[in-house]
Design a protein around this motif. Sequence first.
Motif, PDB file in Angstrom:
ATOM      1  N   ARG A 161      37.647  57.396  33.401  1.00  0.00           N
ATOM      2  CA  ARG A 161      37.423  58.823  33.165  1.00  0.00           C
ATOM      3  C   ARG A 161      36.576  59.443  34.275  1.00  0.00           C
ATOM      4  NH1 ARG A 161      35.693  58.693  27.890  1.00  0.00           N
ATOM      5  NH2 ARG A 161      37.850  58.270  27.363  1.00  0.00           N
ATOM      6  N   THR A 162      35.613  58.683  34.793  1.00  0.00           N
ATOM      7  CA  THR A 162      34.831  59.173  35.930  1.00  0.00           C
ATOM      8  C   THR A 162      35.753  59.499  37.098  1.00  0.00           C
ATOM      9  OG1 THR A 162      32.825  57.944  35.347  1.00  0.00           O
ATOM     10  CG2 THR A 162      33.094  58.540  37.659  1.00  0.00           C
ATOM     11  N   LEU A 163      36.645  58.578  37.395  1.00  0.00           N
ATOM     12  CA  LEU A 163      37.595  58.784  38.483  1.00  0.00           C
ATOM     13  C   LEU A 163      38.421  60.045  38.262  1.00  0.00           C
ATOM     14  CD1 LEU A 163      39.223  57.976  40.970  1.00  0.00           C
ATOM     15  CD2 LEU A 163      40.483  56.350  39.533  1.00  0.00           C
ATOM     16  N   ARG A 164      38.938  60.226  37.058  1.00  0.00           N
ATOM     17  CA  ARG A 164      39.790  61.388  36.778  1.00  0.00           C
ATOM     18  C   ARG A 164      39.005  62.701  36.847  1.00  0.00           C
ATOM     19  NH1 ARG A 164      43.231  58.752  38.680  1.00  0.00           N
ATOM     20  NH2 ARG A 164      43.976  56.941  37.527  1.00  0.00           N
ATOM     21  N   LEU A 165      37.764  62.690  36.368  1.00  0.00           N
ATOM     22  CA  LEU A 165      36.962  63.918  36.379  1.00  0.00           C
ATOM     23  C   LEU A 165      36.622  64.366  37.799  1.00  0.00           C
ATOM     24  CD1 LEU A 165      34.501  63.209  33.420  1.00  0.00           C
ATOM     25  CD2 LEU A 165      36.326  64.931  33.468  1.00  0.00           C
TER      26      LEU A 165
ATOM     27  N   PRO B   6      40.271  43.186  36.753  1.00  0.00           N
ATOM     28  CA  PRO B   6      40.925  42.120  37.506  1.00  0.00           C
ATOM     29  C   PRO B   6      39.880  41.159  38.080  1.00  0.00           C
ATOM     30  CG  PRO B   6      40.723  44.076  38.857  1.00  0.00           C
ATOM     31  CD  PRO B   6      40.086  44.403  37.536  1.00  0.00           C
ATOM     32  N   ARG B   7      40.168  39.865  37.972  1.00  0.00           N
ATOM     33  CA  ARG B   7      39.318  38.814  38.518  1.00  0.00           C
ATOM     34  C   ARG B   7      40.219  37.711  39.065  1.00  0.00           C
ATOM     35  NH1 ARG B   7      36.545  42.435  37.046  1.00  0.00           N
ATOM     36  NH2 ARG B   7      34.405  42.424  36.232  1.00  0.00           N
ATOM     37  N   SER B   8      39.708  36.967  40.037  1.00  0.00           N
ATOM     38  CA  SER B   8      40.476  35.851  40.579  1.00  0.00           C
ATOM     39  C   SER B   8      40.223  34.568  39.806  1.00  0.00           C
ATOM     40  CB  SER B   8      40.141  35.640  42.060  1.00  0.00           C
ATOM     41  OG  SER B   8      38.748  35.445  42.231  1.00  0.00           O
ATOM     42  N   GLY B   9      39.216  34.576  38.929  1.00  0.00           N
ATOM     43  CA  GLY B   9      38.893  33.417  38.113  1.00  0.00           C
ATOM     44  C   GLY B   9      37.500  33.589  37.546  1.00  0.00           C
ATOM     45  N   PHE B  10      37.077  32.622  36.737  1.00  0.00           N
ATOM     46  CA  PHE B  10      35.745  32.646  36.144  1.00  0.00           C
ATOM     47  C   PHE B  10      34.946  31.435  36.587  1.00  0.00           C
ATOM     48  CE2 PHE B  10      38.268  35.274  33.242  1.00  0.00           C
ATOM     49  CZ  PHE B  10      37.479  36.422  33.221  1.00  0.00           C
ATOM     50  N   ILE B  11      33.645  31.641  36.779  1.00  0.00           N
ATOM     51  CA  ILE B  11      32.734  30.607  37.250  1.00  0.00           C
ATOM     52  C   ILE B  11      31.517  30.564  36.325  1.00  0.00           C
ATOM     53  CG2 ILE B  11      33.469  30.762  39.656  1.00  0.00           C
ATOM     54  CD1 ILE B  11      31.084  32.582  40.205  1.00  0.00           C
ATOM     55  N   PRO B  12      30.749  29.476  36.346  1.00  0.00           N
ATOM     56  CA  PRO B  12      29.589  29.382  35.462  1.00  0.00           C
ATOM     57  C   PRO B  12      28.573  30.495  35.712  1.00  0.00           C
ATOM     58  CG  PRO B  12      30.137  27.223  36.349  1.00  0.00           C
ATOM     59  CD  PRO B  12      30.978  28.221  37.099  1.00  0.00           C
ATOM     60  N   ALA B  13      27.880  30.891  34.653  1.00  0.00           N
ATOM     61  CA  ALA B  13      26.816  31.898  34.744  1.00  0.00           C
ATOM     62  C   ALA B  13      25.649  31.448  33.890  1.00  0.00           C
ATOM     63  CB  ALA B  13      27.321  33.258  34.277  1.00  0.00           C
ATOM     64  N   SER B  14      24.492  32.022  34.135  1.00  0.00           N
ATOM     65  CA  SER B  14      23.310  31.718  33.330  1.00  0.00           C
ATOM     66  C   SER B  14      22.501  32.992  33.141  1.00  0.00           C
ATOM     67  CB  SER B  14      22.444  30.656  34.012  1.00  0.00           C
ATOM     68  OG  SER B  14      21.806  31.208  35.160  1.00  0.00           O
TER      69      SER B  14
ATOM     70  N   LYS C 138      41.745  48.744  41.895  1.00  0.00           N
ATOM     71  CA  LYS C 138      42.963  48.497  41.122  1.00  0.00           C
ATOM     72  C   LYS C 138      43.790  49.768  40.962  1.00  0.00           C
ATOM     73  CE  LYS C 138      44.754  45.945  37.194  1.00  0.00           C
ATOM     74  NZ  LYS C 138      45.945  46.790  37.069  1.00  0.00           N
ATOM     75  N   GLU C 139      43.129  50.882  40.657  1.00  0.00           N
ATOM     76  CA  GLU C 139      43.860  52.152  40.529  1.00  0.00           C
ATOM     77  C   GLU C 139      44.483  52.560  41.862  1.00  0.00           C
ATOM     78  OE1 GLU C 139      44.169  54.338  37.543  1.00  0.00           O
ATOM     79  OE2 GLU C 139      43.865  52.267  36.882  1.00  0.00           O
ATOM     80  N   LEU C 140      43.786  52.271  42.942  1.00  0.00           N
ATOM     81  CA  LEU C 140      44.314  52.577  44.271  1.00  0.00           C
ATOM     82  C   LEU C 140      45.538  51.724  44.563  1.00  0.00           C
ATOM     83  CD1 LEU C 140      43.740  54.255  46.857  1.00  0.00           C
ATOM     84  CD2 LEU C 140      42.455  52.279  47.714  1.00  0.00           C
TER      85      LEU C 140
ATOM     86  N   LEU D 199      31.390  54.833  39.994  1.00  0.00           N
ATOM     87  CA  LEU D 199      32.190  53.935  39.165  1.00  0.00           C
ATOM     88  C   LEU D 199      32.256  52.554  39.791  1.00  0.00           C
ATOM     89  CD1 LEU D 199      36.017  54.541  39.564  1.00  0.00           C
ATOM     90  CD2 LEU D 199      34.337  55.408  41.176  1.00  0.00           C
ATOM     91  N   ASN D 200      32.662  51.567  38.998  1.00  0.00           N
ATOM     92  CA  ASN D 200      32.707  50.217  39.536  1.00  0.00           C
ATOM     93  C   ASN D 200      33.877  50.056  40.502  1.00  0.00           C
ATOM     94  OD1 ASN D 200      34.879  48.314  38.690  1.00  0.00           O
ATOM     95  ND2 ASN D 200      34.104  48.560  36.607  1.00  0.00           N
ATOM     96  N   PHE D 201      33.638  49.273  41.538  1.00  0.00           N
ATOM     97  CA  PHE D 201      34.592  49.171  42.635  1.00  0.00           C
ATOM     98  C   PHE D 201      35.908  48.551  42.208  1.00  0.00           C
ATOM     99  CE2 PHE D 201      33.291  44.837  42.664  1.00  0.00           C
ATOM    100  CZ  PHE D 201      34.153  44.108  43.475  1.00  0.00           C
ATOM    101  N   GLN D 202      35.881  47.679  41.170  1.00  0.00           N
ATOM    102  CA  GLN D 202      37.113  47.038  40.725  1.00  0.00           C
ATOM    103  C   GLN D 202      38.102  48.056  40.168  1.00  0.00           C
ATOM    104  OE1 GLN D 202      38.227  44.080  41.029  1.00  0.00           O
ATOM    105  NE2 GLN D 202      36.595  42.568  41.043  1.00  0.00           N
ATOM    106  N   VAL D 203      37.593  49.032  39.404  1.00  0.00           N
ATOM    107  CA  VAL D 203      38.475  50.063  38.841  1.00  0.00           C
ATOM    108  C   VAL D 203      39.085  50.893  39.965  1.00  0.00           C
ATOM    109  CG1 VAL D 203      38.567  52.145  37.427  1.00  0.00           C
ATOM    110  CG2 VAL D 203      37.304  50.141  36.618  1.00  0.00           C
TER     111      VAL D 203
END
Length: 282
Positions: A173-177, A256-264, A195-197, A188-192
């Motif tokens: 919605r930020t992008l559209r506004l 979108p992600r290329s995979g998941f890795i451990p987090a703490s 991906k929209e681009l 807005l976050n770079f992933q959105v």
Amino acid sequence: MISSLFCFTAASASAETFVFTAIPDEDETKLVERFRGVADYLESELNVDVRYIPVKSYAAAVSAFRNNQVQLAWFGGLSGVQARRLVPGSEAIAQGVEDEAFQTYFIANTSTGIEPAGELAELEADLKGKTFTFGSKGSTSGRLMPEFYIREVFGQKPEDFFSRVGFSGNHTRTLRLVEAGTYEVGALNFQVWEKELADGNIDTDAVQVIWETPPYPDYQWTIRGDVDERFGEGFKKRVTQALLNLDDPALLESFPRSGFIPASNDDYEPIRRTAEEIGILD
């Protein structure tokens, strides 16, 4: 509302259903499709019933986690910190490969004439007095980090620096506004954006990226610390491994992600400190 909520929780507990949710950072239809796929995947890996429930706000996601209506959640950096503070023993267990070094994009409607810059300080004169929209009030990439840099670089609160400040509710919605000119500038976050681009959903004649923040930790899967008591010894470890092993290209692309890795939990200390500095850590 309370009674129906209680019935849902009681029914879930009796059926031993593993329930999870996610912050509503994009359009609901995209989220439902993505996380129903995750639910099917986890169900096959864990051999228990798994259910995804959508929520209407970041705060609702945190509340559902706190109240044990959900045992697992896909949080942003700030919402994850908030949730873990409210539920002792809860842990961040996995993050996207890209979440170690996440970024926020500042975007502007091209009618403003603002040109991209390498440093935010270079844009002070151009941004002063413009209208600006964040995403959700509880968003790391849509509110916490952009507000941090606005305060740090310009020495003012956003509402004092801009002529009008809004909260769109989510990144799409930020992008559209901003694209429509309802707000002149937004974050807005770079992933959105990327991906929209890539999907051809941005009018690049109307809106462009004008600044990119330095990287910071963001999204993660957080699980309650009492899941082993409810679902059996070693369940948390099994959930963690299932998420780390997720390699379905379509599911990963939907994040979108290329995979998941451990987090703490320690990975998100910078987010906690920033939120405390700004005074928005509830």
